[in-house]
Write a protein that holds these residues in place. Sequence first.
Motif, PDB file in Angstrom:
ATOM      1  N   HIS A 117       2.438  65.232 -15.938  1.00 12.89           N
ATOM      2  CA  HIS A 117       1.503  66.104 -16.204  1.00 12.89           C
ATOM      3  C   HIS A 117       0.863  66.663 -14.752  1.00 12.89           C
ATOM      4  N   GLY A 145      -0.747  69.720 -25.694  1.00 10.15           N
ATOM      5  CA  GLY A 145      -0.465  69.625 -24.343  1.00 10.15           C
ATOM      6  C   GLY A 145      -1.501  69.296 -23.373  1.00 10.15           C
ATOM      7  N   GLU A 181       0.337  68.902 -19.526  1.00 11.95           N
ATOM      8  CA  GLU A 181       1.921  69.135 -19.369  1.00 11.95           C
ATOM      9  C   GLU A 181       2.137  70.484 -18.800  1.00 11.95           C
ATOM     10  N   ALA A 237       1.689  73.848 -20.927  1.00 11.89           N
ATOM     11  CA  ALA A 237       0.324  73.915 -21.292  1.00 11.89           C
ATOM     12  C   ALA A 237      -0.585  74.605 -20.147  1.00 11.89           C
TER      13      ALA A 237
END
Length: 309
Positions: A226, A244, A265, A268
């Motif tokens: 992330h 996400g 993520e 996203a």
Amino acid sequence: MTTSSDRLVEISGLRKTFGSVAALDGLDLVVERGEVHGFLGPNGAGKSTTLRVLLGLVRADGGTARLFGGDPWAEAVELHSRLAYVPGDVTLWPGLSGGQCIDILARAHGRVEESRRAELVERFDLDPTRRARDYSKGNRQKVSLVAALATDAELLVLDEPTSGLDPLMEEVFQQVVRERREQGTTVLLSSHILGEVEALADRVSIIRAGRTVTTGTLTDLRRHTHSAVRAVTERAPALEGLPGVDDVETGSDEQGRTEVVASVEPDAVGRLVGVLHDAGIHTLTVTPPSLDDLFLRAYAGHDERVDAR
């Protein structure tokens, strides 16, 4: 397409035990020609044992290790003429001067370029006339670095190479490694200084308990974790249930604007930025995971093995 001739180091399923301790338990590693490859893991993960097998100093119990396409145990002398090695704890001949130690070490590595040698002595601020017994740990490390970097070796194997160096000399080291890479030299860099590896490495392999956990470019590795997003928007963004996007925290600043912190993520990020844009972005910062984050993620939830090897 990468071929076997482009791989200076090929290790597959490598195993090595010392008594009841499994130092290597099926480790894989590939170092491609012309790259700086970071080799990471805490003490006891198997980094030093891997390098010792690769240098023909110990014999593996299983798996394969190829260096320049040859067997590092059976062909050590021939293969060593094509590489230079810098250990993390350098031992020199106490009665010799630093310059004499450089000469001996450099001859063992291969052909020395005298102009490069003189330049490196100056850049590393080393007094080659002093006796080795009078050197600090950092200066002993400089001797080994100069001796290795002054050669025309195809492969530099660097095991904690900046141990004992001050930050200024660490920067000099990084500059020299970048120059050698531009000249086509391949570097296998084992280090516990994650910032150093992040600054230099084209690809990274992280190992744990004698096995490779993950390998790839930093960009590749970051695709699996992330990024941190911090934003200030004019209105509260509609973040609930956004795929996400995790660990969302919101608040207000002194002007009544909405402050947002979230973990996102890779796929996203664009979606989140769109939602923030609809809420009127005042400030926005997207921070990809650092090598420290990737390293900690690789070790999350796992006990580190104690192994003095």
